[in-house]
Design a protein around this motif. Sequence first.
Motif, PDB file in Angstrom:
ATOM      1  N   ASP A 145      85.246  41.709  39.498  1.00 27.23           N
ATOM      2  CA  ASP A 145      83.919  41.960  38.940  1.00 27.23           C
ATOM      3  C   ASP A 145      82.784  41.643  39.905  1.00 27.23           C
ATOM      4  O   ASP A 145      81.616  41.630  39.501  1.00 27.23           O
ATOM      5  CB  ASP A 145      83.737  41.171  37.642  1.00 27.23           C
ATOM      6  CG  ASP A 145      84.158  39.713  37.774  1.00 27.23           C
ATOM      7  OD1 ASP A 145      85.073  39.417  38.558  1.00 27.23           O
ATOM      8  OD2 ASP A 145      83.579  38.858  37.080  1.00 27.23           O
ATOM      9  N   VAL A 146      83.091  41.415  41.169  1.00 27.37           N
ATOM     10  CA  VAL A 146      82.037  41.143  42.159  1.00 27.37           C
ATOM     11  C   VAL A 146      82.268  42.062  43.373  1.00 27.37           C
ATOM     12  O   VAL A 146      81.830  43.201  43.380  1.00 27.37           O
ATOM     13  CB  VAL A 146      81.989  39.651  42.569  1.00 27.37           C
ATOM     14  CG1 VAL A 146      80.772  39.390  43.461  1.00 27.37           C
ATOM     15  CG2 VAL A 146      81.908  38.746  41.335  1.00 27.37           C
ATOM     16  N   CYS A 147      82.965  41.590  44.379  1.00 28.43           N
ATOM     17  CA  CYS A 147      83.109  42.357  45.615  1.00 28.43           C
ATOM     18  C   CYS A 147      83.987  43.594  45.441  1.00 28.43           C
ATOM     19  O   CYS A 147      83.734  44.635  46.066  1.00 28.43           O
ATOM     20  CB  CYS A 147      83.642  41.464  46.727  1.00 28.43           C
ATOM     21  SG  CYS A 147      82.470  40.164  47.201  1.00 28.43           S
ATOM     22  N   VAL A 148      85.029  43.495  44.624  1.00 27.54           N
ATOM     23  CA  VAL A 148      85.861  44.681  44.371  1.00 27.54           C
ATOM     24  C   VAL A 148      85.038  45.744  43.667  1.00 27.54           C
ATOM     25  O   VAL A 148      85.085  46.936  44.026  1.00 27.54           O
ATOM     26  CB  VAL A 148      87.117  44.315  43.553  1.00 27.54           C
ATOM     27  CG1 VAL A 148      87.819  45.562  43.032  1.00 27.54           C
ATOM     28  CG2 VAL A 148      88.081  43.488  44.408  1.00 27.54           C
ATOM     29  N   LEU A 149      84.279  45.354  42.666  1.00 28.44           N
ATOM     30  CA  LEU A 149      83.417  46.295  41.955  1.00 28.44           C
ATOM     31  C   LEU A 149      82.463  46.995  42.919  1.00 28.44           C
ATOM     32  O   LEU A 149      82.307  48.225  42.878  1.00 28.44           O
ATOM     33  CB  LEU A 149      82.637  45.557  40.872  1.00 28.44           C
ATOM     34  CG  LEU A 149      81.539  46.339  40.148  1.00 28.44           C
ATOM     35  CD1 LEU A 149      82.109  47.526  39.395  1.00 28.44           C
ATOM     36  CD2 LEU A 149      80.765  45.422  39.200  1.00 28.44           C
ATOM     37  N   ALA A 150      81.817  46.221  43.784  1.00 24.87           N
ATOM     38  CA  ALA A 150      80.880  46.805  44.749  1.00 24.87           C
ATOM     39  C   ALA A 150      81.590  47.779  45.682  1.00 24.87           C
ATOM     40  O   ALA A 150      81.071  48.864  45.981  1.00 24.87           O
ATOM     41  CB  ALA A 150      80.204  45.698  45.546  1.00 24.87           C
TER      42      ALA A 150
END
Length: 205
Positions: A145-150
């Motif tokens: 929900d942070v870097c993977v999402l981006a």
Amino acid sequence: MPAAKALPLPRGPLTETAVHLCIDVQRMFAEQTAWHVPWMKRVLPVIVRLARAFPARTVFTRFIPPMRAADAEGMWRQYYQRWGEFTRERLPPHFLALLPELAELVPPAQVVDKHFYSPFAEPQLHQSLQDRKINSIVITGGETDVCVLAAVLDAVDLGYRVIVASDALCSVSDEAHDNLLQLFSGRFQQQIEVASSETILEAWR
């Protein structure tokens, strides 16, 4: 009774035009720090299996904070004032390293250092993939929900075929992780494929 065969990827097999992009599987997230992701080590064997299958087609990213909060711009400066122990003037350098099981694959695997959530904020990543005629990206790592999402949304915007390895992602929030996998496979199903690592390996040639 024979094991069930993995379902094929809906948009067909992966070829030499695909890469595995592994997001931020580093010691500062795997070990006991304030940014600890408890189940990073639980998904590590799955990530290792994917990386070992195609090491030359694997790109590892490392999240690299600024030397000090004052070096960051905009709201990132306030962010690192809050998380000052993760600036490089205070963080022991070994925490920036990939986990050893992944570091041993470099080379032929590549490493891209990034300074923001998305690895595509570093222009050399997209350029390198374009130079290699890459059109498909398998994404693993953390946090969902942070870097993977981006990374996922930037890859979509850049026109890549995006396959998210559902059993090779991790987050500190189970709820956010589950909600994002549902979002990817639901609302974004025209642009994002969500599949198990077994399905991905079956499809990669």
